[in-house]
Write a protein that holds these residues in place. Structure first.
Motif, mmCIF file in Angstrom:
data_model
loop_
_atom_site.group_PDB
_atom_site.id
_atom_site.type_symbol
_atom_site.label_atom_id
_atom_site.label_comp_id
_atom_site.label_asym_id
_atom_site.label_seq_id
_atom_site.Cartn_x
_atom_site.Cartn_y
_atom_site.Cartn_z
ATOM 1 N N GLN A 140 -19.171 -5.420 -9.133
ATOM 2 C CA GLN A 140 -20.415 -5.261 -9.897
ATOM 3 C C GLN A 140 -21.497 -6.044 -9.554
ATOM 4 O O GLN A 140 -22.306 -5.217 -8.891
ATOM 5 C CB GLN A 140 -19.661 -4.653 -10.930
ATOM 6 N N ILE A 193 -24.637 -4.506 -7.518
ATOM 7 C CA ILE A 193 -25.831 -5.474 -7.693
ATOM 8 C C ILE A 193 -26.988 -5.841 -6.512
ATOM 9 O O ILE A 193 -27.880 -5.492 -6.607
ATOM 10 C CB ILE A 193 -26.022 -5.686 -8.743
ATOM 11 N N HIS A 205 -27.690 -3.461 -3.830
ATOM 12 C CA HIS A 205 -29.138 -2.393 -4.533
ATOM 13 C C HIS A 205 -30.329 -2.604 -4.582
ATOM 14 O O HIS A 205 -31.192 -2.683 -4.639
ATOM 15 C CB HIS A 205 -28.437 -1.831 -5.967
ATOM 16 N N LEU A 206 -30.564 -4.378 -4.691
ATOM 17 C CA LEU A 206 -31.536 -4.537 -5.198
ATOM 18 C C LEU A 206 -32.706 -4.897 -3.681
ATOM 19 O O LEU A 206 -33.644 -4.949 -3.488
ATOM 20 C CB LEU A 206 -31.888 -6.393 -6.064
ATOM 21 N N VAL A 252 -33.266 -1.508 -2.554
ATOM 22 C CA VAL A 252 -35.107 -1.534 -3.357
ATOM 23 C C VAL A 252 -35.661 -1.919 -3.089
ATOM 24 O O VAL A 252 -37.218 -1.146 -2.552
ATOM 25 C CB VAL A 252 -34.747 -1.769 -4.960
ATOM 26 N N PHE A 255 -29.864 4.082 -1.609
ATOM 27 C CA PHE A 255 -30.290 4.050 -3.311
ATOM 28 C C PHE A 255 -29.827 4.790 -4.383
ATOM 29 O O PHE A 255 -28.946 4.292 -5.172
ATOM 30 C CB PHE A 255 -31.845 3.829 -3.363
ATOM 31 N N PHE A 256 -29.853 5.885 -3.799
ATOM 32 C CA PHE A 256 -29.269 7.475 -5.068
ATOM 33 C C PHE A 256 -27.446 6.600 -5.009
ATOM 34 O O PHE A 256 -27.510 7.002 -5.714
ATOM 35 C CB PHE A 256 -29.020 8.186 -4.228
ATOM 36 N N THR A 299 -26.187 3.969 -4.286
ATOM 37 C CA THR A 299 -25.942 2.721 -5.208
ATOM 38 C C THR A 299 -25.532 3.162 -7.036
ATOM 39 O O THR A 299 -25.010 1.936 -7.553
ATOM 40 C CB THR A 299 -26.611 1.124 -4.688
ATOM 41 N N SER A 300 -27.016 3.267 -7.017
ATOM 42 C CA SER A 300 -27.220 4.126 -8.317
ATOM 43 C C SER A 300 -26.130 4.690 -8.522
ATOM 44 O O SER A 300 -25.550 4.387 -9.660
ATOM 45 C CB SER A 300 -28.401 4.819 -8.100
ATOM 46 N N LEU A 301 -25.326 5.690 -7.468
ATOM 47 C CA LEU A 301 -23.938 6.658 -8.836
ATOM 48 C C LEU A 301 -23.285 5.785 -8.657
ATOM 49 O O LEU A 301 -22.573 6.081 -10.015
ATOM 50 C CB LEU A 301 -24.075 7.440 -7.350
ATOM 51 N N LEU A 313 -22.672 2.186 -9.582
ATOM 52 C CA LEU A 313 -22.920 1.040 -10.269
ATOM 53 C C LEU A 313 -22.905 2.025 -11.932
ATOM 54 O O LEU A 313 -22.252 1.008 -12.852
ATOM 55 C CB LEU A 313 -24.560 0.806 -10.319
ATOM 56 N N SER A 314 -23.504 3.010 -11.743
ATOM 57 C CA SER A 314 -23.279 4.189 -13.148
ATOM 58 C C SER A 314 -21.626 4.143 -13.822
ATOM 59 O O SER A 314 -20.994 4.265 -14.333
ATOM 60 C CB SER A 314 -24.123 5.686 -13.239
#
Length: 123
Positions: free
Chosen positions: A2, A6, A9-10, A13, A59-60, A62-64, A66-67
């Motif tokens: 995780q 993260i 992901h950063l 971003v 981005f989408f 990595t967001s998915l 992470l969720s």
């Protein structure tokens, strides 16, 4: 796992914000200056548009991810699993979850009677 996700992901971003700021807007944006070569008006638009699309997809993704890790990672907990139960499987207590929170067990006080107007005494 995780933590690595993260960090990725950063970085995505920050790169996405940078690429969006470099794009030419109606007023010129940060693409100030002219010239030819790698970042011409047409070439820059194509390159920056493709880079924005790739970074947005990352981005989408990595967001998915992470969720999903947050939901199905380690041991998902449910608040009802932490409640004490009786032998029948129902929560302990008579009235339900709110009755288990505690508080005063005194009956509600009766409303006071309205005050009677005082009659002035004659002198």
């Amino acid at each position: 796992m995780q933590t690595v996700l993260i960090v990725i992901h950063l970085m995505v971003v920050l790169a996405l914000v940078g690429v969006v700021l470099l794009q030419r807007s109606e007023g010129g944006g940060l693409g100030i200056g002219g010239g030819s070569g790698f970042m011409t008006a047409r070439g820059a638009a194509n390159t920056l548009t493709r880079a924005t699309a790739m970074l947005a997809t990352a981005f989408f993704a990595t967001s998915l991810a992470l969720s999903l890790l947050a939901r199905y990672g380690d041991q998902p907990t449910d608040i009802f699993d932490r409640m004490p139960t009786t032998q029948q499987g129902a929560p302990s207590g008579e009235g339900g979850v709110l009755d288990q929170l505690g508080g005063e067990d005194t009956p509600p006080a009766q409303a006071p009677e309205p005050a009677q107007p005082q009659v002035p005494s004659g002198q």
